[in-house]
Design a protein around this motif. Structure first.
Motif, PDB file in Angstrom:
ATOM      1  N   UNK A 171      10.918  22.377   1.028  1.00  0.00           N
ATOM      2  CA  UNK A 171      10.814  21.607   2.272  1.00  0.00           C
ATOM      3  C   UNK A 171      11.959  20.598   2.394  1.00  0.00           C
ATOM      4  N   UNK A 172      12.286  19.960   1.271  1.00  0.00           N
ATOM      5  CA  UNK A 172      13.382  18.990   1.285  1.00  0.00           C
ATOM      6  C   UNK A 172      14.710  19.680   1.617  1.00  0.00           C
ATOM      7  N   UNK A 173      14.959  20.826   0.991  1.00  0.00           N
ATOM      8  CA  UNK A 173      16.198  21.569   1.261  1.00  0.00           C
ATOM      9  C   UNK A 173      16.280  21.968   2.733  1.00  0.00           C
ATOM     10  N   UNK A 174      15.169  22.443   3.285  1.00  0.00           N
ATOM     11  CA  UNK A 174      15.156  22.873   4.683  1.00  0.00           C
ATOM     12  C   UNK A 174      15.392  21.688   5.612  1.00  0.00           C
ATOM     13  N   UNK A 175      14.752  20.571   5.304  1.00  0.00           N
ATOM     14  CA  UNK A 175      14.918  19.372   6.142  1.00  0.00           C
ATOM     15  C   UNK A 175      16.376  18.926   6.136  1.00  0.00           C
ATOM     16  N   UNK A 176      16.967  18.821   4.952  1.00  0.00           N
ATOM     17  CA  UNK A 176      18.370  18.406   4.850  1.00  0.00           C
ATOM     18  C   UNK A 176      19.265  19.426   5.540  1.00  0.00           C
ATOM     19  N   UNK A 177      18.981  20.712   5.312  1.00  0.00           N
ATOM     20  CA  UNK A 177      19.820  21.762   5.887  1.00  0.00           C
ATOM     21  C   UNK A 177      19.835  21.748   7.393  1.00  0.00           C
ATOM     22  N   UNK A 178      18.664  21.561   8.027  1.00  0.00           N
ATOM     23  CA  UNK A 178      18.648  21.548   9.489  1.00  0.00           C
ATOM     24  C   UNK A 178      19.339  20.299  10.042  1.00  0.00           C
ATOM     25  N   UNK A 179      19.150  19.158   9.406  1.00  0.00           N
ATOM     26  CA  UNK A 179      19.696  17.911   9.943  1.00  0.00           C
ATOM     27  C   UNK A 179      21.219  17.835   9.882  1.00  0.00           C
ATOM     28  N   UNK A 180      21.830  18.764   9.184  1.00  0.00           N
ATOM     29  CA  UNK A 180      23.298  18.838   9.194  1.00  0.00           C
ATOM     30  C   UNK A 180      23.823  19.118  10.591  1.00  0.00           C
ATOM     31  N   UNK A 181      23.004  19.757  11.442  1.00  0.00           N
ATOM     32  CA  UNK A 181      23.457  20.157  12.778  1.00  0.00           C
ATOM     33  C   UNK A 181      23.935  18.965  13.605  1.00  0.00           C
ATOM     34  N   UNK A 182      23.394  17.767  13.338  1.00  0.00           N
ATOM     35  CA  UNK A 182      23.728  16.622  14.185  1.00  0.00           C
ATOM     36  C   UNK A 182      25.062  15.978  13.900  1.00  0.00           C
ATOM     37  N   UNK A 183      25.530  16.046  12.659  1.00  0.00           N
ATOM     38  CA  UNK A 183      26.690  15.253  12.240  1.00  0.00           C
ATOM     39  C   UNK A 183      27.932  15.426  13.123  1.00  0.00           C
ATOM     40  N   UNK A 184      28.345  16.656  13.487  1.00  0.00           N
ATOM     41  CA  UNK A 184      29.560  16.794  14.296  1.00  0.00           C
ATOM     42  C   UNK A 184      29.423  16.267  15.725  1.00  0.00           C
ATOM     43  N   UNK A 185      28.206  15.973  16.153  1.00  0.00           N
ATOM     44  CA  UNK A 185      27.976  15.565  17.551  1.00  0.00           C
ATOM     45  C   UNK A 185      28.335  14.109  17.814  1.00  0.00           C
ATOM     46  N   UNK A 186      28.365  13.275  16.792  1.00  0.00           N
ATOM     47  CA  UNK A 186      28.410  11.829  16.993  1.00  0.00           C
ATOM     48  C   UNK A 186      29.530  11.361  17.922  1.00  0.00           C
ATOM     49  N   UNK A 187      30.821  11.710  17.714  1.00  0.00           N
ATOM     50  CA  UNK A 187      31.860  11.166  18.597  1.00  0.00           C
ATOM     51  C   UNK A 187      31.707  11.630  20.041  1.00  0.00           C
ATOM     52  N   UNK A 188      31.292  12.889  20.239  1.00  0.00           N
ATOM     53  CA  UNK A 188      31.103  13.368  21.611  1.00  0.00           C
ATOM     54  C   UNK A 188      29.887  12.713  22.258  1.00  0.00           C
ATOM     55  N   UNK A 189      28.847  12.489  21.455  1.00  0.00           N
ATOM     56  CA  UNK A 189      27.677  11.808  22.005  1.00  0.00           C
ATOM     57  C   UNK A 189      28.043  10.392  22.444  1.00  0.00           C
ATOM     58  N   UNK A 190      28.813   9.693  21.628  1.00  0.00           N
ATOM     59  CA  UNK A 190      29.225   8.328  21.968  1.00  0.00           C
ATOM     60  C   UNK A 190      30.042   8.316  23.264  1.00  0.00           C
ATOM     61  N   UNK A 191      30.918   9.292  23.435  1.00  0.00           N
ATOM     62  CA  UNK A 191      31.713   9.367  24.669  1.00  0.00           C
ATOM     63  C   UNK A 191      30.826   9.704  25.859  1.00  0.00           C
ATOM     64  N   UNK A 192      29.855  10.580  25.670  1.00  0.00           N
ATOM     65  CA  UNK A 192      28.918  10.889  26.745  1.00  0.00           C
ATOM     66  C   UNK A 192      28.182   9.631  27.201  1.00  0.00           C
ATOM     67  N   UNK A 193      27.785   8.808  26.240  1.00  0.00           N
ATOM     68  CA  UNK A 193      27.111   7.551  26.567  1.00  0.00           C
ATOM     69  C   UNK A 193      28.029   6.660  27.409  1.00  0.00           C
ATOM     70  N   UNK A 194      29.298   6.553  27.026  1.00  0.00           N
ATOM     71  CA  UNK A 194      30.253   5.734  27.793  1.00  0.00           C
ATOM     72  C   UNK A 194      30.327   6.194  29.244  1.00  0.00           C
TER      73      UNK A 194
END
Length: 607
Positions: A171-194
């Motif tokens: 369960x821990x491996x699966x949780x960590x593995x899925x949450x990797x999907x978010x990391x590359x989004x951060x700079x684009x998400x911040x720009x979308x907010x702007x």
């Protein structure tokens, strides 16, 4: 088809420079007559593009190809662009005293764009591309347990694993593995907010969060206070449930994994996001009564087909006095997955032409779960038909929580008492099984409540600038600890972007509607049961066959978005304020049992 994603609220004044620009585009002092003509034209144009977008979306979801996806995207882009254009042109009439109906339409028009883009065409294009890329990243997200060269699991497969596995390490491996999907989004998400904040300010709002909160017929800050008040009503029930579930999980996984006084590790609750806990029900030691009936088996034994399942749902509404569904509903709906192509199977209700072209789209399985889901989806359809005589800008629910709440209210009436009345079971199970039934309900409905709250609380802080991009992840887990009492299974830092692992964040979809719907459905149910003359335990009530309750429900549905939600709520319940005590009434027997179990087992309350 729904033109406005959210109901109307209090709108801030447009900045002076934007008003001057609008007046340059439309010279001369604005008049009430001009405002009326502008609204008539706006509604006609929105209606036309909205119908086209609905038809394109229906085809795209039922015949999935690159071409149909592009056709649907083009239709949506045209409708969205028109909404933004009209919202900004409405600024010209800010200083005009309009009749109440026109004033409400003008405000709805301003709020119709969902997430307003700036005026600059280049920034509009950039925002559209950012939203598409974030949505696409989530849709393509996968966890590859054995590396990129091995088999990869999409969100559905990861969800299934986390629902069924009891292996803490897996369960821990699966949780960590899925949450990797978010990391590359951060700079684009911040720009979308702007960009969203800039577009919101051009319409006169402090930021995009204030824009979203203005959809609730009260000032944005007042709405923030309102959801806090509702949470205060709910918190005692949630704390009792949290303490019991934590204690039960500690029995399964050990005190070294689940600490007696700490938050619950997020990977152990049977759901990728720990938003609903129904999948850990088998680990609970609640008194399990002998199963007195198996609705899935009953439906199968009766050779019920998909259309027959829907007929049961329609019969619920006709028993309340609603007219049967139109002939076209049965001709145009999708009930089963075609053998020759892929379709979007996620259950949904459609009002394609805002007149009488109602449809549902489901890949129906002959199960108890789908039996209940059909009743929920038809709740949307009957709501859509009830308000289809309203002007286009009023063809929506009173606020965005109402539409979901109506469907959920109907689903609450799918009780054993109802099943007996329609001849699916011979006798109603005894009350000895009620606590177990209510626990199953609470693991879904009560456990969800703080999660439903924090998604938008986090975004409101991000949109306002209170939370900077460098603090996104810390703020996310601070809120989850404060409200949910859950924590990540491993340390997290700002290299992660865990909000991006939940669809509605990269999908930029407001989430408060789900929190409100969980509250309103019980308030609706309590009022309807009262109208029906029912005086027993609320969880045993079904309004099936009661035309007095049906009439009261229809009176609210027919208002659409033409009145503030407080007035719509009063039409059904006699109350002008959302009230979470109805949830307490529904789960009262469970609360007594939970408190007793927590005391007997020495389970601490809180974290």
């Amino acid at each position: 088809m729904i033109f406005c994603s959210l109901a109307i609220g209090v709108v801030a004044q447009t900045p002076k420079n934007d008003v001057r620009k609008a007046r340059r585009d439309f010279p001369g002092a604005p008049t009430v007559a001009e405002a009326g003509a502008f609204l008539d034209d706006a509604e006609a144009r929105l209606f036309d593009l909205g119908v086209k977008a609905s038809r394109a979306a229906w085809v795209q979801q039922n015949f999935i190809t690159e071409d149909t996806e592009q056709i649907s995207a083009d239709a949506n882009q045209a409708a969205t662009a028109l909404s933004v254009e009209l919202a900004k042109k409405a600024a010209r009439f800010d200083g005009v005293t309009l009749p109440p109906v026109m004033a409400r339409k003008m405000k709805l028009l301003k709020l119709a764009s969902g997430f307003p883009a700036p005026s600059d065409p280049a920034e509009q294009k950039e925002l559209a591309q950012l939203e598409a890329s974030l949505d696409g990243d989530y849709g393509k997200g996968k966890w590859c347990p054995d590396g990129a060269s091995g088999k990869c699991l999409d969100v559905t497969a990861v969800s299934k694993l986390m629902a069924e596995s009891r292996d803490e390490a897996e369960l821990k491996r699966a949780w960590i593995g899925w949450h990797v999907v978010g990391a590359p989004m951060r700079p684009r998400y911040a720009r979308m907010v702007e960009l969203g904040d800039k577009g919101s300010r051009e319409l006169g709002f402090a930021d995009a969060g204030a824009f979203w909160r203005s959809n609730y017929d009260m000032p944005p800050d007042a709405f923030s206070a309102e959801v806090d008040r509702l949470w205060d009503q709910l918190r005692p029930l949630y704390l009792s449930l949290h303490a019991y579930v934590r204690g039960q999980l500690a029995k399964q996984y050990g005190d070294n994994v689940v600490r007696a006084h700490g938050p619950i590790p997020a990977h152990l609750l049977g759901n990728i996001w720990a938003q609903e806990w129904n999948n850990v029900y088998p680990l609970m030691d609640s008194p399990k009564p002998e199963q007195s009936y198996d609705l899935t088996k009953i439906l199968e034994d009766r050779q019920t087909d998909a259309a027959g399942m829907v007929r049961y749902g329609e019969g619920f509404f006709t028993s309340l006095g609603f007219a049967p569904l139109p002939k076209t509903f049965w001709e145009r709906s999708l009930f089963t997955k075609p053998a020759d192509r892929d379709v979007v199977c996620h259950a949904s209700a459609w009002d394609v032409d805002s007149k009488d072209d109602l449809r549902i789209k489901m890949c129906i399985q002959i199960t108890q779960e789908d039996f209940v889901t059909i009743h929920h989806e038809l709740g949307h359809n009957f709501y859509q038909r009830a308000y289809n005589t309203q002007p286009p800008l009023f063809q929506n629910s009173a606020n965005d929580g109402f539409h979901e709440a109506v469907g959920d209210t109907v689903a609450l009436s799918v009780t054993p008492e109802y099943l007996k009345k329609i001849g699916l079971i011979e006798s109603v199970p005894p009350a000895s099984g009620d606590v177990d039934y209510l626990l199953q309900q609470a693991l879904s409905k009560v456990a969800f409540l703080p999660f439903g709250l924090i998604i938008d609380k986090w975004r409101w802080e991000v949109f306002s600038g209170q939370v900077k991009p460098a603090e996104y992840n810390k703020a996310w887990w601070d809120l989850r600890l404060k409200y949910q009492g859950v924590a990540p299974p491993v340390a997290r830092n700002e290299a992660n972007f865990d909000p991006g692992a939940k669809y509605h964040v990269p999908g930029n979809t407001p989430y408060m509607r789900y929190f409100l719907a969980r509250i309103l459905q019980f308030q609706f149910q309590r009022a309807l049961c009262r109208e029906a003359g029912y005086s027993g335990p609320l969880h045993r009530c079904s309004i099936y066959g009661n035309k007095v309750a049906g009439q009261r429900l229809n009176e609210m549905l027919a208002l659409g978005a033409s009145k503030p939600w407080q007035e719509a709520l009063e039409t059904l319940t006699g109350e002008k304020q959302m009230d979470a005590t109805a949830i307490a009434d529904y789960f009262a027997p469970l609360k007594v049992w939970l408190d007793d179990q927590n005391k007997k087992n020495g389970y601490a309350v809180g974290w």
